[in-house]
Scaffold this motif. Structure first.
Motif, PDB file in Angstrom:
ATOM      1  N   GLY A 202       0.806  -1.210   0.000  1.00 61.92           N
ATOM      2  CA  GLY A 202       0.000   0.000   0.000  1.00 61.92           C
ATOM      3  C   GLY A 202       0.839   1.259   0.000  1.00 61.92           C
ATOM      4  N   PHE A 203       1.943   1.225   0.754  1.00 63.01           N
ATOM      5  CA  PHE A 203       2.822   2.394   0.816  1.00 63.01           C
ATOM      6  C   PHE A 203       3.402   2.715  -0.560  1.00 63.01           C
ATOM      7  CE2 PHE A 203       7.165   4.054   1.259  1.00 63.01           C
ATOM      8  CZ  PHE A 203       6.906   5.240   1.940  1.00 63.01           C
ATOM      9  N   PHE A 204       3.897   1.717  -1.252  1.00 64.85           N
ATOM     10  CA  PHE A 204       4.518   1.975  -2.553  1.00 64.85           C
ATOM     11  C   PHE A 204       3.476   2.286  -3.628  1.00 64.85           C
ATOM     12  CE2 PHE A 204       8.230  -0.040  -0.607  1.00 64.85           C
ATOM     13  CZ  PHE A 204       9.218   0.811  -1.044  1.00 64.85           C
ATOM     14  N   ILE A 205       2.286   1.729  -3.517  1.00 66.23           N
ATOM     15  CA  ILE A 205       1.235   2.097  -4.476  1.00 66.23           C
ATOM     16  C   ILE A 205       0.939   3.587  -4.376  1.00 66.23           C
ATOM     17  CG2 ILE A 205      -1.236   1.878  -4.958  1.00 66.23           C
ATOM     18  CD1 ILE A 205      -0.989  -1.093  -4.270  1.00 66.23           C
ATOM     19  N   GLY A 206       0.769   4.072  -3.133  1.00 68.31           N
ATOM     20  CA  GLY A 206       0.471   5.484  -2.943  1.00 68.31           C
ATOM     21  C   GLY A 206       1.640   6.382  -3.296  1.00 68.31           C
ATOM     22  N   LEU A 207       2.839   6.003  -2.859  1.00 68.75           N
ATOM     23  CA  LEU A 207       4.006   6.858  -3.082  1.00 68.75           C
ATOM     24  C   LEU A 207       4.367   6.930  -4.562  1.00 68.75           C
ATOM     25  CD1 LEU A 207       5.918   8.520  -1.255  1.00 68.75           C
ATOM     26  CD2 LEU A 207       7.573   6.654  -1.482  1.00 68.75           C
ATOM     27  N   VAL A 208       4.302   5.811  -5.255  1.00 67.74           N
ATOM     28  CA  VAL A 208       4.623   5.807  -6.690  1.00 67.74           C
ATOM     29  C   VAL A 208       3.596   6.630  -7.467  1.00 67.74           C
ATOM     30  CG1 VAL A 208       4.714   4.353  -8.751  1.00 67.74           C
ATOM     31  CG2 VAL A 208       5.919   3.654  -6.686  1.00 67.74           C
ATOM     32  N   GLY A 209       2.312   6.474  -7.142  1.00 63.82           N
ATOM     33  CA  GLY A 209       1.290   7.260  -7.808  1.00 63.82           C
ATOM     34  C   GLY A 209       1.488   8.754  -7.593  1.00 63.82           C
ATOM     35  N   CYS A 210       1.807   9.133  -6.357  1.00 57.46           N
ATOM     36  CA  CYS A 210       2.059  10.546  -6.051  1.00 57.46           C
ATOM     37  C   CYS A 210       3.314  11.053  -6.764  1.00 57.46           C
ATOM     38  CB  CYS A 210       2.198  10.740  -4.543  1.00 57.46           C
ATOM     39  SG  CYS A 210       0.671  10.505  -3.612  1.00 57.46           S
ATOM     40  N   PHE A 211       4.341  10.231  -6.793  1.00 57.23           N
ATOM     41  CA  PHE A 211       5.599  10.630  -7.437  1.00 57.23           C
ATOM     42  C   PHE A 211       5.391  10.896  -8.924  1.00 57.23           C
ATOM     43  CE2 PHE A 211       9.310   9.152  -9.893  1.00 57.23           C
ATOM     44  CZ  PHE A 211      10.227  10.121  -9.524  1.00 57.23           C
ATOM     45  N   LYS A 212       4.707   9.992  -9.599  1.00 56.25           N
ATOM     46  CA  LYS A 212       4.491  10.156 -11.040  1.00 56.25           C
ATOM     47  C   LYS A 212       3.618  11.376 -11.332  1.00 56.25           C
ATOM     48  CE  LYS A 212       6.883   6.654 -12.485  1.00 56.25           C
ATOM     49  NZ  LYS A 212       8.117   6.868 -13.291  1.00 56.25           N
ATOM     50  N   GLY A 213       2.592  11.589 -10.517  1.00 52.51           N
ATOM     51  CA  GLY A 213       1.744  12.748 -10.738  1.00 52.51           C
ATOM     52  C   GLY A 213       2.425  14.048 -10.370  1.00 52.51           C
ATOM     53  N   PHE A 214       3.200  14.039  -9.294  1.00 51.33           N
ATOM     54  CA  PHE A 214       3.871  15.244  -8.809  1.00 51.33           C
ATOM     55  C   PHE A 214       4.930  15.727  -9.784  1.00 51.33           C
ATOM     56  CE2 PHE A 214       5.402  17.850  -5.171  1.00 51.33           C
ATOM     57  CZ  PHE A 214       4.175  18.169  -4.616  1.00 51.33           C
ATOM     58  N   HIS A 215       5.519  14.795 -10.556  1.00 51.62           N
ATOM     59  CA  HIS A 215       6.593  15.151 -11.480  1.00 51.62           C
ATOM     60  C   HIS A 215       6.136  15.123 -12.937  1.00 51.62           C
ATOM     61  CE1 HIS A 215       8.951  14.216  -7.866  1.00 51.62           C
ATOM     62  NE2 HIS A 215       9.866  15.009  -8.377  1.00 51.62           N
ATOM     63  N   ALA A 216       4.834  15.193 -13.168  1.00 50.00           N
ATOM     64  CA  ALA A 216       4.336  15.243 -14.546  1.00 50.00           C
ATOM     65  C   ALA A 216       4.795  16.542 -15.210  1.00 50.00           C
ATOM     66  CB  ALA A 216       2.813  15.154 -14.556  1.00 50.00           C
ATOM     67  N   GLN A 217       5.230  16.430 -16.447  1.00 50.25           N
ATOM     68  CA  GLN A 217       5.727  17.591 -17.184  1.00 50.25           C
ATOM     69  C   GLN A 217       5.121  17.609 -18.576  1.00 50.25           C
ATOM     70  OE1 GLN A 217       9.971  17.259 -17.178  1.00 50.25           O
ATOM     71  NE2 GLN A 217      10.192  17.956 -15.063  1.00 50.25           N
ATOM     72  N   GLY A 218       4.888  18.818 -19.084  1.00 46.97           N
ATOM     73  CA  GLY A 218       4.337  18.956 -20.422  1.00 46.97           C
ATOM     74  C   GLY A 218       2.867  19.322 -20.380  1.00 46.97           C
ATOM     75  N   GLY A 219       2.167  18.982 -21.441  1.00 47.66           N
ATOM     76  CA  GLY A 219       0.758  19.323 -21.551  1.00 47.66           C
ATOM     77  C   GLY A 219      -0.137  18.252 -20.970  1.00 47.66           C
ATOM     78  N   THR A 220      -1.369  18.232 -21.462  1.00 55.69           N
ATOM     79  CA  THR A 220      -2.348  17.294 -20.922  1.00 55.69           C
ATOM     80  C   THR A 220      -2.006  15.838 -21.221  1.00 55.69           C
ATOM     81  OG1 THR A 220      -3.670  17.619 -22.930  1.00 55.69           O
ATOM     82  CG2 THR A 220      -4.238  18.974 -21.015  1.00 55.69           C
ATOM     83  N   GLU A 221      -1.210  15.591 -22.268  1.00 62.00           N
ATOM     84  CA  GLU A 221      -0.837  14.202 -22.568  1.00 62.00           C
ATOM     85  C   GLU A 221       0.026  13.597 -21.468  1.00 62.00           C
ATOM     86  OE1 GLU A 221       2.396  16.789 -24.176  1.00 62.00           O
ATOM     87  OE2 GLU A 221       0.208  16.791 -24.279  1.00 62.00           O
ATOM     88  N   SER A 222       0.699  14.443 -20.690  1.00 55.64           N
ATOM     89  CA  SER A 222       1.531  13.939 -19.604  1.00 55.64           C
ATOM     90  C   SER A 222       0.698  13.363 -18.466  1.00 55.64           C
ATOM     91  CB  SER A 222       2.437  15.055 -19.066  1.00 55.64           C
ATOM     92  OG  SER A 222       1.670  16.090 -18.485  1.00 55.64           O
ATOM     93  N   VAL A 223      -0.584  13.757 -18.375  1.00 55.64           N
ATOM     94  CA  VAL A 223      -1.459  13.211 -17.329  1.00 55.64           C
ATOM     95  C   VAL A 223      -1.697  11.729 -17.574  1.00 55.64           C
ATOM     96  CG1 VAL A 223      -3.742  13.356 -16.271  1.00 55.64           C
ATOM     97  CG2 VAL A 223      -2.568  15.451 -16.978  1.00 55.64           C
ATOM     98  N   GLY A 224      -2.036  11.376 -18.810  1.00 49.61           N
ATOM     99  CA  GLY A 224      -2.214   9.966 -19.142  1.00 49.61           C
ATOM    100  C   GLY A 224      -0.927   9.178 -18.994  1.00 49.61           C
ATOM    101  N   ARG A 225       0.195   9.795 -19.372  1.00 51.16           N
ATOM    102  CA  ARG A 225       1.484   9.128 -19.235  1.00 51.16           C
ATOM    103  C   ARG A 225       1.814   8.885 -17.763  1.00 51.16           C
ATOM    104  NH1 ARG A 225       3.964  12.133 -22.460  1.00 51.16           N
ATOM    105  NH2 ARG A 225       4.917  13.610 -20.996  1.00 51.16           N
ATOM    106  N   ALA A 226       1.511   9.860 -16.905  1.00 52.37           N
ATOM    107  CA  ALA A 226       1.777   9.712 -15.478  1.00 52.37           C
ATOM    108  C   ALA A 226       0.934   8.586 -14.882  1.00 52.37           C
ATOM    109  CB  ALA A 226       1.488  11.024 -14.742  1.00 52.37           C
ATOM    110  N   ALA A 227      -0.341   8.499 -15.292  1.00 49.07           N
ATOM    111  CA  ALA A 227      -1.214   7.436 -14.798  1.00 49.07           C
ATOM    112  C   ALA A 227      -0.717   6.064 -15.247  1.00 49.07           C
ATOM    113  CB  ALA A 227      -2.642   7.663 -15.283  1.00 49.07           C
ATOM    114  N   ASN A 228      -0.311   5.958 -16.505  1.00 50.11           N
ATOM    115  CA  ASN A 228       0.182   4.687 -17.032  1.00 50.11           C
ATOM    116  C   ASN A 228       1.479   4.261 -16.340  1.00 50.11           C
ATOM    117  OD1 ASN A 228       0.207   2.516 -19.156  1.00 50.11           O
ATOM    118  ND2 ASN A 228       2.118   3.543 -19.680  1.00 50.11           N
TER     119      ASN A 228
END
Length: 252
Positions: A202-228
């Motif tokens: 659970g810790f790594f699921i939450g931390l990895v999800g936050c890390f990818k979203g927190f460091h998203a860069q670029g336009g709206t396409e980066s949101v889908g990339r961060a989720a994937n």
């Protein structure tokens, strides 16, 4: 030059290590938003119950049906409840439930925080003297850490029910007798390591999800990339944590 093909991966690993350390530096329970934590527990945990229920029921049912022919060849059908219970509790339910939750939780967190990053909402929170890391990252990571063990225990119970539904078609076995055989085959040494590693899942699921979203860069396409990327990385981390946990349990 030898590391040039892996430069991005090494940079990402270094950033995640710093992000990991920052989590513990900024973890202060006195200034933690209890309302936000409860909200995330509801959103990430309670709303995952239908998915976990369906998955757990199918896991127990399929495991029983698939194992019965092989056990029947050796006249060991009476061992099926114990085998199903031991397999579910020790390995199958924790890992499969964690992977299912990684698909739902990590992707949702990555997309939500990624959207906030690219629309500069996180930057606005920093300018307004709000601590976005504590409000966004710590609450979500704590929520996944707290809720996943509960979801896994629930999946264990539902999986055992699915196992009974699968075996009751072939054996004249009451639910009470089935559960008695299951619990006779289990010990605290089976349950405790399985529960403890779900906190790490659970810790790594939450931390990895936050890390990818927190460091998203670029336009709206980066949101889908961060989720994937959040789903893929969280799933891999579950397998690595499980490997380490199994090795430690084997040593003990």
């Amino acid at each position: 030059m030898a590391f040039r093909p892996y430069e991005n991966e090494l940079v990402g690993l270094g950033q995640f290590t710093l992000f990991f350390g920052r989590f513990f530096r900024e973890l202060h329970f006195k200034s933690l938003s209890g309302r936000e934590l409860l909200k995330q527990c509801y959103t990430l945990g309670y709303r995952s119950l239908p998915l976990v229920t369906t998955t757990g029921l199918i896991m127990g049912w399929v495991l029983t049906i698939q194992s019965r022919p092989a056990m029947a060849k050796f006249g060991a059908e009476s061992w099926i409840p114990g085998m199903v219970g031991l397999s579910l509790v020790r390995e199958i339910a924790p890992v499969i439930t964690a992977l299912i939750c990684a698909g739902r939780m990590a992707s949702g967190i990555g997309a939500e925080l990624g959207s906030m990053r690219v629309t500069e909402q996180i930057d606005a929170m920093e300018v307004s003297a709000i601590r976005p890391f504590q409000y966004l990252v710590i609450t979500r990571t704590l929520a996944t850490t707290l809720m996943l063990p509960i979801l896994v225990l629930y999946a264990d119970a539902v999986g055992l029910l699915g196992g009974y539904l699968g075996i009751s078609r072939h054996l004249d076995l009451t639910l009470g007798h089935y559960l008695r055989q299951v619990f006779d085959s289990l010990a605290f040494s089976d349950l405790i390591p399985a529960v403890m590693k779900t906190y790490c899942f659970g810790f790594f699921i939450g931390l990895v999800g936050c890390f990818k979203g927190f460091h998203a860069q670029g336009g709206t396409e980066s949101v889908g990339r961060a989720a994937n990327e959040a789903v893929v990385t969280a799933s891999l981390s579950i397998f690595f944590v499980d490997l380490i946990a199994v090795q430690l349990t084997d040593l003990l």
